[in-house]
Design an enzyme around this catalytic site. Structure first.
Site, PDB file in Angstrom:
ATOM      1  N   GLU A  92       0.432  -1.382  -0.125  1.00 17.34           N
ATOM      2  CA  GLU A  92       0.095  -0.246   0.047  1.00 17.34           C
ATOM      3  C   GLU A  92       0.519   1.025  -0.435  1.00 17.34           C
ATOM      4  OE1 GLU A  92      -3.392  -0.370   2.693  1.00 17.34           O
ATOM      5  OE2 GLU A  92      -3.696   1.183   3.008  1.00 17.34           O
ATOM      6  N   LYS A 282      -7.368  -1.200  11.577  1.00 14.44           N
ATOM      7  CA  LYS A 282      -7.175  -1.653  10.464  1.00 14.44           C
ATOM      8  C   LYS A 282      -5.435  -0.593   9.656  1.00 14.44           C
ATOM      9  CE  LYS A 282      -6.161  -2.437   5.968  1.00 14.44           C
ATOM     10  NZ  LYS A 282      -5.739  -0.759   4.715  1.00 14.44           N
ATOM     11  N   ASP A 298       3.814 -14.450  11.509  1.00 12.01           N
ATOM     12  CA  ASP A 298       2.504 -15.094  11.766  1.00 12.01           C
ATOM     13  C   ASP A 298       2.258 -14.181  11.767  1.00 12.01           C
ATOM     14  OD1 ASP A 298      -0.140 -16.674  11.509  1.00 12.01           O
ATOM     15  OD2 ASP A 298       1.009 -17.920  12.588  1.00 12.01           O
ATOM     16  N   HIS A 396      -2.407   9.509  -1.101  1.00 10.88           N
ATOM     17  CA  HIS A 396      -2.362   8.573  -1.235  1.00 10.88           C
ATOM     18  C   HIS A 396      -2.231   9.038  -2.764  1.00 10.88           C
ATOM     19  CE1 HIS A 396      -2.961   5.111   0.974  1.00 10.88           C
ATOM     20  NE2 HIS A 396      -3.991   5.973   1.641  1.00 10.88           N
TER      21      HIS A 396
HETATM   22  C1  MEV Z   1      -5.944   2.955   5.252  1.00 11.39           C
HETATM   23  O1  MEV Z   1      -5.178   1.533   5.190  1.00 11.39           O
HETATM   24  C2  MEV Z   1      -5.918   2.788   6.355  1.00 11.39           C
HETATM   25  C3  MEV Z   1      -7.176   3.828   7.008  1.00 11.39           C
HETATM   26  O2  MEV Z   1      -8.097   3.598   6.710  1.00 11.39           O
HETATM   27  C4  MEV Z   1      -7.164   4.075   8.494  1.00 11.39           C
HETATM   28  C5  MEV Z   1      -7.849   4.573   9.194  1.00 11.39           C
HETATM   29  O3  MEV Z   1      -8.863   5.126   8.793  1.00 11.39           O
HETATM   30  O4  MEV Z   1      -7.621   5.352  10.355  1.00 11.39           O
HETATM   31  C6  MEV Z   1      -5.961   5.938   6.997  1.00 11.39           C
END
Ligand code: MEV
Length: 449
Positions: A92, A282, A298, A396
């Site tokens: 990413e 995430k 792992d 991004h």
């Molecule tokens: C993207 O991989 C992760 C985010 O969505 C985390 C977040 O929203 O805090 C930018």
């Protein structure tokens, strides 16, 4: 069996199973059965010098090749006063840049303060009452049986630990505990008994040794209790192996008290709403998984434990906490279970992983936990700061636009930069737009300089 079926069976015998095929034969098979081309198959014949097919094939079954994932270095990290260069493997865009930038801001106030527990893991053995009839009810324990069985197990604790430790030199089971569990929703009839080995896996993640220990004591447990063992397996919910980290982000570098207020709103959202919390977590796992991938951990085990821990109080919440210090700076804290290792598993056979560990220059698994938890906190800071400010798409999009330029056919670095800038400028990051720009460059209608 009739003649026809018989001959079919003989034919099947002569057909090699996929796992019996040589590497080249596997690729031929895929060409025939899965429509890959000669060119596709060539990709899988290209192995680095120290990572040939045999190595890959020894790691997993039915191997055909490997999938490269970009490996980068996160910079600016100061953890417990020591500087680190941190390898991260991740596909990413923006993740490594974001972590590095966050680490730079944190370094102004001394960087990350981190700590980790010893490598204590749990192996579980599930015991049910010996089948007395076909009635499921009898396979669970009543109160009297539970007390009897628990007593027997605890009276034999030393012997069971001795058996558990009989095959391992460096890793030790240090305790054995007994729990009784029951869940109304799955069985109305009663209790199972769970025996838990408490094991110090030291610098290993420990899955193999834990499972071996559980399997070793199972026959003895059945013998002394006259009950039946069902599962014997480690628990990936590694809550005795927590890692924690804290960092201060100075107000003047993050938009003053207004900036901090917006970040705190972002945190409040993640703390109280599962739909936001999952995305928030995430994001911080982007960092932790990146380091985990680079160092051969792992990742599934780490993810499973982290998300389970996020719901430890009955509601899924943010794994980080954010608040304002007395001085008005932003303080972040993170706490997660981290079952990781720097010996055993693929850490000693995977050439890339070995180099990543060399770059980190660490001697203990605990130190790797400190690094991972610091990267997680940095990653979370970077995400919520960007989200609470201008959003993440701008950053991004630059990297994404470069990828789009390459997909559209741009090869030279200068051309890629020009196309990426134009795509972002025109807010139209698509392959078609990139192709249009390439055409204009080729017709000299846009300068390539
Ligand atoms: C993207 O991989 C992760 C985010 O969505 C985390 C977040 O929203 O805090 C930018």
């Amino acid at each position: 069996m009739d003649k026809k079926n018989n001959s079919k069976k003989n034919d099947d015998k002569n057909v090699k199973k996929f796992y019996e095929l040589e590497h080249k034969e596997r690729l031929e098979f895929l060409k025939k059965e899965a429509h890959i081309t000669d060119q596709d198959s060539k990709i899988f014949q290209d192995f680095p010098k120290n990572f040939k097919f045999n190595k890959v094939n020894n790691m997993i079954e039915n191997a055909i090749g490997f999938i490269p994932i970009p490996l980068g270095i996160a910079t600016n990290f100061v953890i417990n006063g020591r500087k680190y260069l941190i390898p991260m493997a991740i596909e990413e865009p923006s993740v490594i840049a974001a972590a590095s930038k966050a680490a730079k801001i944190a370094s102004v106030k001394g960087g990350f303060l981190a700590e980790a527990d010893n490598s204590i893991m749990i192996g579980q053995i599930q015991l049910i009452s010996r089948d007395k009839s076909n009635d499921d009810k009898d396979k669970f324990f009543n109160k009297e049986e539970r007390d009897r069985v628990k007593k027997i197990i605890l009276n034999n604790k030393e012997k069971l630990l001795e058996i558990a430790n009989s095959k391992s030199r460096s890793v030790h089971a240090i305790d054995l505990q007994v729990r009784e569990i029951s869940d109304e929703s799955i069985n109305k009839m009663g209790y199972m008994i769970i025996i838990e080995l408490v094991i110090d896996t030291k610098d290993a993640m420990g899955a193999n040794v834990i499972n071996t220990m559980c399997e070793l004591i199972a026959p003895e447990l059945e013998k002394i209790t006259k009950c039946t063992v069902i599962l014997k397996i480690l628990s990936n919910y590694s809550t005795k192996r927590m890692a924690r980290c804290k960092a201060i982000f100075p107000k003047e570098m993050i938009g003053g008290s207004k900036g901090i207020e917006r970040i705190l709103y972002a945190f409040a959202f993640a703390y109280s709403d599962i739909y936001r919390a999952v995305t928030h977590n995430k994001g911080l796992m982007n960092g932790i998984d990146g380091v985990a991938m680079a160092t051969g951990q792992d990742v599934r085990a780490i993810e499973a434990a982290a998300h389970a821990y996020a719901s430890k109080d009955g509601k899924y919440r943010s794994l980080t906490k954010w608040y304002k210090s007395k001085e008005g700076d932003l303080v972040g804290e993170i706490e997660i279970p981290l079952a990781i290792g720097i010996v055993g598993g693929i850490t000693s056979v995977h050439p890339y992983v070995k180099i990543s560990l060399k770059i980190l220059n660490i001697k203990k698994a605990k130190e790797l936990a400190l690094i991972m938890v610091a990267v997680g906190l940095a990653q979370n800071f970077a995400a919520i700061r960007a989200l609470a400010d201008e959003g993440i798409q701008k950053g991004h999009m630059r990297l994404h636009a470069r990828n789009i330029a390459i997909t559209a056919g741009a090869t030279d670095e200068e051309q890629i930069n020009i196309i990426a800038s134009k795509l972002v400028e025109e807010n139209n990051v698509t392959v078609n737009k990139a192709k249009e720009i390439i055409e204009l460059i080729n017709k000299n209608e846009i300068s390539n300089k």
